[in-house]
Design a protein around this motif. Structure first.
Motif, PDB file in Angstrom:
ATOM      1  N   LEU A 150     -61.572 -72.847 -29.932  1.00  0.00           N
ATOM      2  CA  LEU A 150     -62.585 -72.265 -30.809  1.00  0.00           C
ATOM      3  C   LEU A 150     -62.150 -72.284 -32.270  1.00  0.00           C
ATOM      4  CD1 LEU A 150     -63.841 -69.187 -28.725  1.00  0.00           C
ATOM      5  CD2 LEU A 150     -65.084 -71.299 -29.231  1.00  0.00           C
ATOM      6  N   LEU A 151     -60.868 -72.011 -32.483  1.00  0.00           N
ATOM      7  CA  LEU A 151     -60.342 -72.085 -33.838  1.00  0.00           C
ATOM      8  C   LEU A 151     -60.413 -73.508 -34.377  1.00  0.00           C
ATOM      9  CD1 LEU A 151     -57.229 -69.720 -33.624  1.00  0.00           C
ATOM     10  CD2 LEU A 151     -59.358 -69.308 -34.866  1.00  0.00           C
ATOM     11  N   GLN A 152     -60.091 -74.475 -33.534  1.00  0.00           N
ATOM     12  CA  GLN A 152     -60.170 -75.869 -33.965  1.00  0.00           C
ATOM     13  C   GLN A 152     -61.605 -76.264 -34.313  1.00  0.00           C
ATOM     14  OE1 GLN A 152     -58.269 -77.885 -30.613  1.00  0.00           O
ATOM     15  NE2 GLN A 152     -56.536 -78.428 -31.961  1.00  0.00           N
ATOM     16  N   VAL A 153     -62.555 -75.879 -33.470  1.00  0.00           N
ATOM     17  CA  VAL A 153     -63.959 -76.205 -33.721  1.00  0.00           C
ATOM     18  C   VAL A 153     -64.452 -75.519 -34.995  1.00  0.00           C
ATOM     19  CG1 VAL A 153     -66.313 -75.950 -32.834  1.00  0.00           C
ATOM     20  CG2 VAL A 153     -64.466 -76.659 -31.303  1.00  0.00           C
ATOM     21  N   SER A 154     -64.030 -74.266 -35.226  1.00  0.00           N
ATOM     22  CA  SER A 154     -64.449 -73.539 -36.418  1.00  0.00           C
ATOM     23  C   SER A 154     -63.952 -74.227 -37.686  1.00  0.00           C
ATOM     24  CB  SER A 154     -63.940 -72.093 -36.372  1.00  0.00           C
ATOM     25  OG  SER A 154     -64.444 -71.426 -35.242  1.00  0.00           O
ATOM     26  N   ILE A 155     -62.691 -74.628 -37.670  1.00  0.00           N
ATOM     27  CA  ILE A 155     -62.121 -75.311 -38.837  1.00  0.00           C
ATOM     28  C   ILE A 155     -62.815 -76.650 -39.069  1.00  0.00           C
ATOM     29  CG2 ILE A 155     -60.031 -76.377 -39.758  1.00  0.00           C
ATOM     30  CD1 ILE A 155     -58.443 -74.213 -38.286  1.00  0.00           C
ATOM     31  N   LEU A 156     -63.067 -77.394 -37.997  1.00  0.00           N
ATOM     32  CA  LEU A 156     -63.743 -78.676 -38.120  1.00  0.00           C
ATOM     33  C   LEU A 156     -65.168 -78.507 -38.637  1.00  0.00           C
ATOM     34  CD1 LEU A 156     -63.592 -81.721 -37.640  1.00  0.00           C
ATOM     35  CD2 LEU A 156     -64.399 -81.329 -35.304  1.00  0.00           C
ATOM     36  N   THR A 157     -65.872 -77.476 -38.140  1.00  0.00           N
ATOM     37  CA  THR A 157     -67.233 -77.215 -38.601  1.00  0.00           C
ATOM     38  C   THR A 157     -67.244 -76.854 -40.077  1.00  0.00           C
ATOM     39  OG1 THR A 157     -67.842 -76.424 -36.394  1.00  0.00           O
ATOM     40  CG2 THR A 157     -69.301 -75.824 -38.227  1.00  0.00           C
ATOM     41  N   TYR A 158     -66.285 -76.035 -40.510  1.00  0.00           N
ATOM     42  CA  TYR A 158     -66.183 -75.663 -41.916  1.00  0.00           C
ATOM     43  C   TYR A 158     -65.972 -76.898 -42.791  1.00  0.00           C
ATOM     44  CZ  TYR A 158     -63.864 -74.124 -46.195  1.00  0.00           C
ATOM     45  OH  TYR A 158     -63.496 -73.955 -47.496  1.00  0.00           O
ATOM     46  N   LEU A 159     -65.070 -77.776 -42.357  1.00  0.00           N
ATOM     47  CA  LEU A 159     -64.785 -78.968 -43.141  1.00  0.00           C
ATOM     48  C   LEU A 159     -66.002 -79.885 -43.233  1.00  0.00           C
ATOM     49  CD1 LEU A 159     -61.192 -79.847 -41.887  1.00  0.00           C
ATOM     50  CD2 LEU A 159     -61.819 -78.930 -44.109  1.00  0.00           C
ATOM     51  N   VAL A 160     -66.682 -80.097 -42.107  1.00  0.00           N
ATOM     52  CA  VAL A 160     -67.796 -81.041 -42.082  1.00  0.00           C
ATOM     53  C   VAL A 160     -69.019 -80.473 -42.799  1.00  0.00           C
ATOM     54  CG1 VAL A 160     -69.418 -82.262 -40.594  1.00  0.00           C
ATOM     55  CG2 VAL A 160     -66.994 -82.176 -39.986  1.00  0.00           C
ATOM     56  N   VAL A 161     -69.395 -79.218 -42.447  1.00  0.00           N
ATOM     57  CA  VAL A 161     -70.640 -78.650 -42.970  1.00  0.00           C
ATOM     58  C   VAL A 161     -70.478 -78.182 -44.412  1.00  0.00           C
ATOM     59  CG1 VAL A 161     -72.376 -76.837 -42.682  1.00  0.00           C
ATOM     60  CG2 VAL A 161     -71.404 -77.982 -40.673  1.00  0.00           C
ATOM     61  N   TRP A 162     -69.512 -77.327 -44.677  1.00  0.00           N
ATOM     62  CA  TRP A 162     -69.381 -76.729 -45.999  1.00  0.00           C
ATOM     63  C   TRP A 162     -68.706 -77.661 -47.007  1.00  0.00           C
ATOM     64  CZ3 TRP A 162     -71.445 -73.122 -48.802  1.00  0.00           C
ATOM     65  CH2 TRP A 162     -70.805 -72.679 -49.962  1.00  0.00           C
ATOM     66  N   VAL A 163     -67.505 -78.143 -46.649  1.00  0.00           N
ATOM     67  CA  VAL A 163     -66.728 -78.931 -47.609  1.00  0.00           C
ATOM     68  C   VAL A 163     -67.387 -80.279 -47.888  1.00  0.00           C
ATOM     69  CG1 VAL A 163     -64.506 -80.027 -48.051  1.00  0.00           C
ATOM     70  CG2 VAL A 163     -64.591 -77.782 -46.961  1.00  0.00           C
ATOM     71  N   PHE A 164     -67.860 -80.969 -46.834  1.00  0.00           N
ATOM     72  CA  PHE A 164     -68.385 -82.322 -47.029  1.00  0.00           C
ATOM     73  C   PHE A 164     -69.888 -82.334 -47.304  1.00  0.00           C
ATOM     74  CE2 PHE A 164     -64.375 -83.234 -45.020  1.00  0.00           C
ATOM     75  CZ  PHE A 164     -63.967 -84.398 -45.647  1.00  0.00           C
ATOM     76  N   LEU A 165     -70.686 -81.655 -46.464  1.00  0.00           N
ATOM     77  CA  LEU A 165     -72.136 -81.757 -46.600  1.00  0.00           C
ATOM     78  C   LEU A 165     -72.683 -80.888 -47.728  1.00  0.00           C
ATOM     79  CD1 LEU A 165     -73.262 -81.837 -42.852  1.00  0.00           C
ATOM     80  CD2 LEU A 165     -72.832 -83.749 -44.406  1.00  0.00           C
ATOM     81  N   VAL A 166     -72.199 -79.634 -47.842  1.00  0.00           N
ATOM     82  CA  VAL A 166     -72.733 -78.716 -48.843  1.00  0.00           C
ATOM     83  C   VAL A 166     -72.071 -78.922 -50.203  1.00  0.00           C
ATOM     84  CG1 VAL A 166     -73.100 -76.295 -49.462  1.00  0.00           C
ATOM     85  CG2 VAL A 166     -73.318 -77.032 -47.075  1.00  0.00           C
ATOM     86  N   LYS A 167     -70.761 -78.771 -50.277  1.00  0.00           N
ATOM     87  CA  LYS A 167     -70.050 -78.869 -51.555  1.00  0.00           C
ATOM     88  C   LYS A 167     -69.726 -80.308 -51.951  1.00  0.00           C
ATOM     89  CE  LYS A 167     -69.237 -75.730 -53.502  1.00  0.00           C
ATOM     90  NZ  LYS A 167     -70.061 -74.966 -54.433  1.00  0.00           N
ATOM     91  N   LYS A 168     -69.769 -81.236 -51.007  1.00  0.00           N
ATOM     92  CA  LYS A 168     -69.496 -82.649 -51.269  1.00  0.00           C
ATOM     93  C   LYS A 168     -68.166 -82.844 -52.005  1.00  0.00           C
ATOM     94  CE  LYS A 168     -74.332 -84.092 -51.228  1.00  0.00           C
ATOM     95  NZ  LYS A 168     -75.405 -84.802 -51.945  1.00  0.00           N
ATOM     96  N   CYS A 169     -67.121 -82.210 -51.462  1.00  0.00           N
ATOM     97  CA  CYS A 169     -65.806 -82.274 -52.104  1.00  0.00           C
ATOM     98  C   CYS A 169     -65.152 -83.648 -51.968  1.00  0.00           C
ATOM     99  CB  CYS A 169     -64.902 -81.193 -51.513  1.00  0.00           C
ATOM    100  SG  CYS A 169     -65.443 -79.523 -51.907  1.00  0.00           S
ATOM    101  N   TYR A 170     -65.740 -84.528 -51.188  1.00  0.00           N
ATOM    102  CA  TYR A 170     -65.180 -85.869 -51.074  1.00  0.00           C
ATOM    103  C   TYR A 170     -65.552 -86.724 -52.283  1.00  0.00           C
ATOM    104  CZ  TYR A 170     -69.966 -86.912 -49.654  1.00  0.00           C
ATOM    105  OH  TYR A 170     -71.323 -87.027 -49.618  1.00  0.00           O
ATOM    106  N   GLN A 171     -66.436 -86.202 -53.157  1.00  0.00           N
ATOM    107  CA  GLN A 171     -66.902 -86.981 -54.291  1.00  0.00           C
ATOM    108  C   GLN A 171     -66.106 -86.661 -55.547  1.00  0.00           C
ATOM    109  OE1 GLN A 171     -71.098 -85.924 -54.345  1.00  0.00           O
ATOM    110  NE2 GLN A 171     -71.629 -87.933 -53.548  1.00  0.00           N
ATOM    111  N   ASP A 172     -65.971 -87.650 -56.402  1.00  0.00           N
ATOM    112  CA  ASP A 172     -65.423 -87.442 -57.732  1.00  0.00           C
ATOM    113  C   ASP A 172     -66.581 -87.155 -58.682  1.00  0.00           C
ATOM    114  OD1 ASP A 172     -63.687 -87.213 -59.754  1.00  0.00           O
ATOM    115  OD2 ASP A 172     -63.181 -89.345 -59.916  1.00  0.00           O
ATOM    116  N   THR A 173     -66.388 -86.272 -59.664  1.00  0.00           N
ATOM    117  CA  THR A 173     -67.467 -85.814 -60.537  1.00  0.00           C
ATOM    118  C   THR A 173     -67.142 -86.111 -61.985  1.00  0.00           C
ATOM    119  OG1 THR A 173     -67.983 -84.028 -58.985  1.00  0.00           O
ATOM    120  CG2 THR A 173     -68.859 -83.819 -61.212  1.00  0.00           C
ATOM    121  N   ASP A 174     -68.166 -86.566 -62.719  1.00  0.00           N
ATOM    122  CA  ASP A 174     -68.043 -86.819 -64.154  1.00  0.00           C
ATOM    123  C   ASP A 174     -69.019 -85.891 -64.877  1.00  0.00           C
ATOM    124  OD1 ASP A 174     -67.683 -87.723 -66.677  1.00  0.00           O
ATOM    125  OD2 ASP A 174     -68.419 -89.760 -66.334  1.00  0.00           O
ATOM    126  N   THR A 175     -68.489 -84.921 -65.640  1.00  0.00           N
ATOM    127  CA  THR A 175     -69.328 -83.986 -66.396  1.00  0.00           C
ATOM    128  C   THR A 175     -69.358 -84.313 -67.890  1.00  0.00           C
ATOM    129  OG1 THR A 175     -67.441 -82.471 -66.625  1.00  0.00           O
ATOM    130  CG2 THR A 175     -68.938 -82.106 -64.763  1.00  0.00           C
TER     131      THR A 175
END
Length: 409
Positions: free
Chosen positions: A35-60
């Motif tokens: 359950l801990l593994q699934v929770s961490i994986l869900t956080y990474l996929v949903v929040w970090v990648f899909l919502v915050k898009k931390c895999y992207q580089d940003t130019d402001t």
């Protein structure tokens, strides 16, 4: 601490420690672990990648340029100016459009001013006087129109008057009109052209439709269905802020036009679109406040037949438009550089050259170990029970050095 203790401490510093794994045959602990593994994986996929898009580089560091151009004509007939046609040269300041421009909507006109002596305005507190000593000569009137001459001018037998001044006479005395002089400016239009560039990704775009149709800008109007038509009706811009144009035109105001470019550059350039926001920036809720509205003065100068200079003074009320641009560009950079571009091998080698150096050190250590005498290798190897159950990995037999400990309940 004795010699033996110091020797033991020294030897312990050179020891190499490795972990021993314990397999716990417990369903509750195993379920919690998964359950801990699934929770961490869900956080990474949903929040970090899909919502915050931390895999992207940003130019402001957005680079932007604004060009504005107002169009429209109107006709007025007043006692001060007579019949007059107003075009863009008359009512737009400055004439060369930039990210800030001002449209005149109301005027207080004082014609035929000449440099002479006259009474200061009664609306200036510092100009009020009872006798000549209240008007020291050569001293300017605070917030007034000129310099005192030394005389106090009183009407008839009045005990109170105003100081005489040397100024452009007659001074401005008229108050603001109740109705706007250029109320028809509501139907004027402004062309706002915006160029933007994200230098980090070498991406450029404009808010004007890329078309060869020369009549496009002459016939289109900005709207939800025409986001790439940069022709804005002034009355509509004011109404989008929740204000009434004719009411605002009486004493002026300030409108902010914000263009936002929030672009996901992983998507096609056609999906990088400008968004517009319109706000009133002056004190709109305090109509009687001294801070409400917007105005300034300017003059036009002439010479009469005798060569004497005179001028017409204008106190201009109107709407100031401030065009502001902001945005950011995001790009899915590292994975593209490593795997998809033509020179991905070169970039990948440079990015991971430190790891490759560590692998080289490991190979050197393996070569050194193989040069040790066979008797010494046998003496250093622990006693193991293979039973022919060695696992193959990468073509090598990996022997099980430690037996897993089983804990049962």
């Amino acid at each position: 601490m004795g010699q033996a203790g110091c020797k033991g401490l020294y030897q312990s510093l050179l020891d190499y420690k490795t972990e021993k794994y314990v397999i716990a045959k417990n369903k509750k602990v195993g379920l919690l672990y998964r359950l801990l593994q699934v929770s961490i994986l869900t956080y990474l996929v949903v929040w970090v990648f899909l919502v915050k898009k931390c895999y992207q580089d940003t130019d402001t560091s957005l680079q932007s340029s604004i060009i504005t151009k107002v169009k429209g004509v109107t006709f007025t007939n007043t006692s001060e100016l007579g019949e007059r046609l107003w075009d863009v040269v008359d009512y737009v300041v400055p004439p060369q459009g930039e990210n800030v421009f001002f449209v005149v909507t109301n005027l207080v006109v004082t014609p035929n001013q000449r440099q002479d002596t006259c009474a200061e305005s009664e609306r200036i507190p510092d100009a009020l006087c009872h006798e000549d000593s209240d008007c020291p000569p050569g001293k300017p009137v605070v917030a007034g129109n000129g310099v005192r001459s030394g005389r106090c001018l009183r009407a008839g037998s009045a005990q109170k008057g105003t100081c005489e001044i040397f100024a452009w006479c007659p001074v401005e005395t008229k108050s603001r009109p109740v109705k706007p002089l250029l109320g028809e400016a509501e139907d004027f239009t402004v062309y706002i052209k915006n160029f933007i560039r994200f230098p980090k990704f070498n991406f450029s775009k404009t808010n004007v439709l890329d078309t060869r149709d020369k009549t496009f800008l002459k016939s289109c109007k900005f709207g939800p269905k025409n986001p790439y038509c940069p022709i804005f009706r002034l009355g509509s811009v004011v109404s989008w802020t929740g204000s009434n144009f004719r009411e605002m035109a009486v004493q002026g105001g300030v409108i902010g036009i914000q263009i936002e470019w929030d672009c996901d550059l992983d998507r096609p350039p056609s999906e990088c679109n400008p968004r517009y926001y319109f706000n009133r920036l002056d004190n709109r809720f305090s109509e009687n406040s001294i801070s409400s509205g917007y105005n300034f003065r300017f003059a036009k100068y002439y010479r009469d037949a005798a060569g004497v200079e005179f001028r017409t003074l204008f106190k201009a009320y109107g709407i100031r438009f401030d065009v502001m641009v902001n945005g950011k560009g995001s790009f899915f950079c590292d994975l593209v550089l490593i795997y998809f571009i033509k020179k991905s091998n070169f970039y990948r080698d440079k990015k991971y050259e430190e790891v490759r150096d560590l692998e080289g050190l490991a190979q050197m250590a393996e070569s050194s170990r193989q040069r040790v005498a066979p008797e010494q290798q046998l003496a250093e190897q622990p006693e193991v029970q293979d039973g022919g159950s060695g696992q193959k990995e990468n073509g090598c037999v990996c022997r099980q050095l430690l037996q897993p400990t089983r804990i049962t309940r």
